[in-house]
Design an enzyme around this catalytic site. Structure first.
Site, short mmCIF file in Angstrom:
data_model
loop_
_atom_site.label_atom_id
_atom_site.label_comp_id
_atom_site.label_asym_id
_atom_site.label_seq_id
_atom_site.Cartn_x
_atom_site.Cartn_y
_atom_site.Cartn_z
N SER A 280 0.81 -1.22 0.00
CA SER A 280 0.00 0.00 0.00
C SER A 280 0.84 1.27 0.00
O SER A 280 0.38 2.33 -0.44
CB SER A 280 -0.94 0.01 1.21
OG SER A 280 -0.19 -0.03 2.42
N ASP B 290 -2.45 7.52 9.87
CA ASP B 290 -2.83 6.44 10.79
C ASP B 290 -1.60 5.84 11.47
O ASP B 290 -1.66 4.73 11.98
CB ASP B 290 -3.62 5.36 10.05
CG ASP B 290 -2.82 4.72 8.91
OD1 ASP B 290 -1.69 5.19 8.63
OD2 ASP B 290 -3.31 3.76 8.29
N HIS C 198 0.49 4.77 7.19
CA HIS C 198 0.41 5.25 5.82
C HIS C 198 0.67 6.75 5.76
O HIS C 198 0.27 7.50 6.65
CB HIS C 198 -0.96 4.92 5.23
CG HIS C 198 -1.23 3.46 5.16
ND1 HIS C 198 -2.01 2.81 6.10
CD2 HIS C 198 -0.82 2.51 4.28
CE1 HIS C 198 -2.07 1.52 5.79
NE2 HIS C 198 -1.35 1.32 4.70
#
Length: 229
Positions: A48, A193, A196
């Protein structure tokens, strides 16, 4: 460091379709089609951290002009990236630079195994795309406050600093970026968070990464020379 069958992080494996919608395989299949339709000079592959990069303006500003493809899938481990690269995501393309950023999701593996998995990815790329220069991005610290996963990621980076120079066509880019403040905390302004990156967080990574990519692109004049001759 253990490799191959003795290292579970270095064994290619497709992600399990736990949710039942087959999205992981759908994304992989889309990437394979992109390889047939597009001619990237730069390829990004990973989890990600790679995937979300293209959601920010800095991707369009720095990397889109370089004919970059983004093959990031959220949640991927070294095993998943190895499987994807072995199953079509390195075919029909000839990128000059390949950026690898994966490992923070390898929760079941030791730091040594994670580093070995990343090395296996580099070795596979060297075999399938020998012309490509490889950039491995170091794993970021994670969690608002000091925790074992931060220590593990830091150890992976330390291991890679020793092992990657022994491999061909690869260099490690330190991504520390000053994310950990003097009190040991990570700011939500850098990682929304505490894992990320925000747009500002990506800027700290992408600007030095872009400089390195440009340097490597300028260092690949061999093809130009052969076409001129």
């Amino acid at each position: 460091m253990s490799q191959g069958d003795s290292n579970p992080a270095a064994i290619p494996h497709a992600a399990e379709d736990i949710q039942g919608d087959d999205r992981w395989m759908s994304q992989h299949n889309r990437f394979v089609l992109d390889c047939k339709d597009k001619e990237p000079d730069v390829l990004f592959v990973g989890d990600s951290m790679v995937q979300l990069m293209q959601q920010y303006e800095i991707w369009r500003e720095l990397f889109s002009p370089l004919h970059a493809l983004n093959f990031g899938i959220g949640g991927d481990t070294t095993r998943h990236v190895l499987w994807r690269l072995k199953n079509g995501e390195l075919e029909n393309i000839k990128p000059k630079v390949i950026v690898v950023w994966v490992g923070t999701n390898n929760h079941e593996n030791t730091a040594e195994e994670v580093a070995g998995g990343i090395e296996a990815i580099v070795q596979l790329i060297n075999t399938r795309q020998p012309q490509a220069k490889i950039i491995v991005l170091g794993l970021l610290p994670r969690g608002e406050k000091p925790n074992p996963l931060r220590q593990k990621n830091a150890k992976v980076n330390q291991l890679l600093k020793v092992s990657l120079p022994k491999l061909a066509n690869v260099q490690l880019l330190d991504t520390d970026g000053g994310f950990v403040h003097s009190d040991g905390a990570i700011s939500c302004h850098d990682m929304f968070d505490f894992l990320h990156l925000t747009g500002g967080g990506y800027a700290k990574i992408c600007k030095p990464l872009h400089e390195l990519i440009m340097q490597l692109l300028e260092e690949t004049p061999e093809e130009k020379q052969t076409t001129i001759a």
